[in-house]
Design an enzyme around this catalytic site. Structure first.
Site, PDB file in Angstrom:
ATOM      1  CB  THR A   1      -7.309   3.048   2.793  1.00 50.73           C
ATOM      2  OG1 THR A   1      -7.456   2.089   1.572  1.00 50.73           O
ATOM      3  CG2 THR A   1      -6.584   2.074   4.164  1.00 50.73           C
TER       4      THR A   1
ATOM      5  CD1 TRP B   1      -6.582  14.608   6.583  1.00 52.16           C
ATOM      6  CD2 TRP B   1      -5.940  16.933   6.122  1.00 52.16           C
ATOM      7  NE1 TRP B   1      -6.807  16.243   6.997  1.00 52.16           N
ATOM      8  CE2 TRP B   1      -6.869  17.461   6.611  1.00 52.16           C
ATOM      9  CE3 TRP B   1      -5.169  18.063   5.645  1.00 52.16           C
ATOM     10  CZ2 TRP B   1      -7.565  18.469   6.751  1.00 52.16           C
ATOM     11  CZ3 TRP B   1      -5.144  18.736   5.261  1.00 52.16           C
ATOM     12  CH2 TRP B   1      -6.700  19.500   6.134  1.00 52.16           C
TER      13      TRP B   1
ATOM     14  CE  LYS C   1      -6.748   1.968  10.453  1.00 47.61           C
ATOM     15  NZ  LYS C   1      -6.059   0.899  10.413  1.00 47.61           N
TER      16      LYS C   1
ATOM     17  N   GLY D   1       0.885  -0.806  -0.180  1.00 47.60           N
ATOM     18  CA  GLY D   1      -0.180   0.319  -0.244  1.00 47.60           C
ATOM     19  C   GLY D   1       0.530   1.004   0.223  1.00 47.60           C
TER      20      GLY D   1
ATOM     21  CE1 TYR E   1      -9.752   3.465   7.065  1.00 45.10           C
ATOM     22  CE2 TYR E   1      -9.726   6.186   7.794  1.00 45.10           C
ATOM     23  CZ  TYR E   1      -9.093   4.737   7.298  1.00 45.10           C
ATOM     24  OH  TYR E   1      -8.247   5.308   7.503  1.00 45.10           O
TER      25      TYR E   1
ATOM     26  CB  THR F   1      -7.173   6.906  11.068  1.00 42.01           C
ATOM     27  OG1 THR F   1      -7.784   7.815  10.113  1.00 42.01           O
ATOM     28  CG2 THR F   1      -8.583   6.067  11.754  1.00 42.01           C
ATOM     29  CG  ASP F   2      -7.316  12.282  10.829  1.00 42.35           C
ATOM     30  OD1 ASP F   2      -7.029  11.120   9.978  1.00 42.35           O
ATOM     31  OD2 ASP F   2      -8.409  12.587  10.499  1.00 42.35           O
TER      32      ASP F   2
ATOM     33  CB  ALA G   1      -6.199   0.349   6.914  1.00 41.22           C
TER      34      ALA G   1
ATOM     35  CG  ASP H   1      -7.260 -11.720   3.370  1.00 41.57           C
ATOM     36  OD1 ASP H   1      -7.365 -10.888   4.233  1.00 41.57           O
ATOM     37  OD2 ASP H   1      -8.644 -12.108   2.754  1.00 41.57           O
TER      38      ASP H   1
END
Ligand SMILES: NC(=O)c1ccc[n+]([C@@H]2O[C@H](COP(=O)([O-])OP(=O)(O)OC[C@H]3O[C@@H](n4cnc5c(N)ncnc54)[C@H](OP(=O)(O)O)[C@@H]3O)[C@@H](O)[C@H]2O)c1
Length: 282
Positions: A65, A153, A132, A15, A128, A104-105, A63, A41
């Site tokens: 995403t 970001w 997470k 990724g 999402y 993540t934020d 992830a 996987d």
């Protein structure tokens, strides 16, 4: 210590972030194995067990995403971002292994008026983000040694992201409307990768926020990109509410990164410096 012979398994290693992490490990002479779809996987327990057996450290960049699609595919988002992470935690606990997991934020609702610290209560506003957060909690409940690094970001050379999409659309002559009420820190995946490499020998435990230094809104970020590239784009600003999308977005994605700073090998770069470097090598 991470010795050069230690084996690091990078889940999601093909990724956007995983690719830059694999390169950063190679530059440091660290032995890293890339595991990703279709051969690996994370939701397959046997494959996950094998990954844990074969490695000394796991870095989980895998992830689901696609933020908008997660609204219509919540089961898959939860399987990848939550259940598999919990299972990884259980296997790592049994093997007494430390795991570095990327989050993540989007675990926050973005309603705070100040940058988020690690202890702020999460409250995701889309599927999402909720998946997470569930992954973070299952990893914690597993009782394995772990570190959760929340990033935001991000952009890089090995994946679709706000920067590359924007440039492509401007070059195609499209009219661009960009929101000016979402604020955060554009962060290069090369810098996230370097930060991860700083943490590997220290194996810290707990949650850490990492992002470039300084804050900007999406519209000003777009202006910065076009100025640096000398592209005369047809660009105007709008509000998030003008952009109906399946998933709601947090308006405030700002992180307070004080906690991670003492663990890093180099100071965090201002977002302008990192983005300028990225644009120069495009
Ligand atoms: N991009 C951002 O702005 C951003 C912001 C905050 C946090 N993050 C977090 O950063 C981390 C890295 O994301 P990224 O930006 O590098 O996104 P990405 O390019 O989509 O990388 C995720 C990787 O995971 C793989 N993957 C998906 N399902 C999998 C499965 N079942 N088993 C194994 N691998 C699977 C993907 O493969 P396919 O491509 O084949 O699906 C992809 O290679 C994620 O934890 C993400 O939540 C990203």
């Amino acid at each position: 210590m991470v010795t050069k012979g230690a084996s690091i398994a990078i889940l999601g290693g093909s990724g956007m972030l995983g690719s830059d992490l694999a390169l950063a490990c190679a530059l440091r002479g660290l032995k890293a194995t890339i595991l990703d779809l279709p051969d690996f996987d994370i939701t397959n327990t046997d494959q996950l067990q094998q990954a844990v057996n074969d490695a000394n450290i796991i870095v989980n960049c895998a992830a689901y995403t696609n933020v908008n699609k997660a609204e219509s595919e919540p089961e898959l988002a939860y399987q990848v971002n939550a259940e598999a992470v919990g299972r990884l935690g259980n296997l790592a606990r049994q093997a007494d292994m430390w795991v570095l997991h990327i989050s993540t934020d989007f675990v926050f609702d973005g309603k705070s008026q100040v940058p988020y610290v690690e202890t702020d209560p999460p409250n995701p506003i889309n599927t999402y983000g909720a998946s997470k957060l569930a992954g973070e909690r299952l990893l914690l409940e597993s009782g394995c040694h772990h570190c959760i690094m929340r990033v935001e970001w991000t952009y890089g050379s090995h994946g679709n992201n706000f920067v590359t999409k924007l440039i492509k659309r401007a070059k195609a002559g499209e009219k661009l409307k960009v929101v000016d009420d979402q604020t955060g820190s554009p962060t290069a995946t090369t810098d996230v990768a370097k930060a991860i490499c700083s943490l590997l020998p220290k194996k810290p435990e707990g949650i850490f926020h990492f992002a470039s230094d300084g804050y900007v809104n999406r519209f000003d970020m777009a202006k910065f990109i076009f100025e640096k590239l000398n592209i005369s784009a047809d660009l105007s600003s709008c509000n998030t509410s003008d952009f109906p999308s399946p998933a709601e977005r947090p308006l405030n994605s700002r992180f307070d990164c004080s906690k991670i700073k003492s663990l890093l090998d180099e100071p965090i770069k201002p977002w302008q410096e990192a983005l300028k470097q990225f644009l120069e090598q495009l």
